[in-house]
Design an enzyme around this catalytic site. Sequence first.
Site, PDB file in Angstrom:
ATOM      1  N   HIS A 206       0.869  -1.196   0.000  1.00  0.00           N
ATOM      2  CA  HIS A 206       0.000   0.000   0.000  1.00  0.00           C
ATOM      3  C   HIS A 206       0.897   1.235   0.000  1.00  0.00           C
ATOM      4  O   HIS A 206       1.514   1.571   1.007  1.00  0.00           O
ATOM      5  CB  HIS A 206      -0.873  -0.054   1.268  1.00  0.00           C
ATOM      6  CG  HIS A 206      -1.795   1.113   1.470  1.00  0.00           C
ATOM      7  ND1 HIS A 206      -3.168   1.014   1.318  1.00  0.00           N
ATOM      8  CD2 HIS A 206      -1.571   2.389   1.846  1.00  0.00           C
ATOM      9  CE1 HIS A 206      -3.731   2.181   1.601  1.00  0.00           C
ATOM     10  NE2 HIS A 206      -2.785   3.032   1.920  1.00  0.00           N
ATOM     11  N   CYS A 239      -4.290  10.110   4.754  1.00  0.00           N
ATOM     12  CA  CYS A 239      -4.804   9.937   6.109  1.00  0.00           C
ATOM     13  C   CYS A 239      -4.906  11.304   6.782  1.00  0.00           C
ATOM     14  O   CYS A 239      -3.902  12.001   6.919  1.00  0.00           O
ATOM     15  CB  CYS A 239      -3.858   9.035   6.905  1.00  0.00           C
ATOM     16  SG  CYS A 239      -4.289   8.942   8.656  1.00  0.00           S
TER      17      CYS A 239
END
Length: 307
Positions: A206, A239
């Site tokens: 990822h 994020c």
Amino acid sequence: METKKVYIHEVACRDGFQNESVFIPTDDKIAIIDRLSECGYAKIEVTSFTSPKAIPALRDAEEVMHRIKRNPDVVYTVLVPNLRGAERALSCGVDEINLVMSVSQTHNQSNLRMTREGSFDQLAGIIAEVKSTPVAINISLSCSFGCPMEGDVAQDEVLAWTDRFASLGVRGVTLCDTTGMAYPTQVRDLFAAVAARFPELELTAHFHNTRGMALANANAAIEAGVNRFDASLGGLGGCPYAPGASGNVCTEEMVHMFELMGLETGVDLQAALQASALLPGLIGHDVPSQILKAGPRLTLHPVPELS
Ligand code: COA
Ligand code: ZN
């Protein structure tokens, strides 16, 4: 020689949408996910079952999960940080729960408001409950390649957390480069070490493209034998609780590169591009995707006229 298969997991609707300041209407989320379900992905991360105060953009998780049209060839997964999230996910019949914690204490505390041990205890409880059901468990380890607040993360730290989750019987582990700190040789070495120690685990890479290294890192992961990749349509992502975070590796750029290299992704590039072209209308701004702008490599242009 047999074509090597790589599995692409689309995360735009979770990692991407969580980071947008606008709330994308539920009907629009469902429409784009239904479209993505026909693009040939192995897995789609539909949403996250997080606190609506922490991630208001995904506060409609149940409705989205219930109303999408599920393609039996696609694994539908959701991100879950705690027990409450797991209960919500199970009530929607997900195929997989993607648990999350950070290998960095500081990032775990800022993102999930728990210590790493606090997260682990809660996640271990979820795994114990879910083990007797057909729902698969994956664990995403944030900041596996570095933390924007603590700096470098030792390879042994990542191996130790992977070991603790492997011992609980998870199916897969995703090593996340949450803020684009990974670089190719580090990626190759870490994945090679984890794969050698845990050959039974499904490993996923990822990456975020924060420093322009995401595709190079993907290539390094391929060299280490990784065949599962999270990627985000248009290159959305980030994020909200990690300083400096920005977009994931872009799905269409990754598919374009892998297919040129003779790897089989199963993803229909043209269909993915058509879906990506809808994103600016949903989020109100341009997307980072280079392939959306330039077209695939053999997009030919007329010869410019001589003046
Ligand atoms: N789903 C919905 N609501 C939840 C929830 C969940 N998974 N977990 C907690 N809540 C609610 C509680 O019911 C409580 O509600 P109330 O204020 O109405 O009583 C409130 O949230 C606070 O609960 P608490 O357990 O104290 O959580 P917290 O405030 O310490 O937050 C997390 C912890 C993990 C829930 C929160 O930090 C979170 O959701 N983080 C996710 C961040 C994220 O997704 N980052 C990007 C992906 S890596
Ligand atoms: Zn991410």
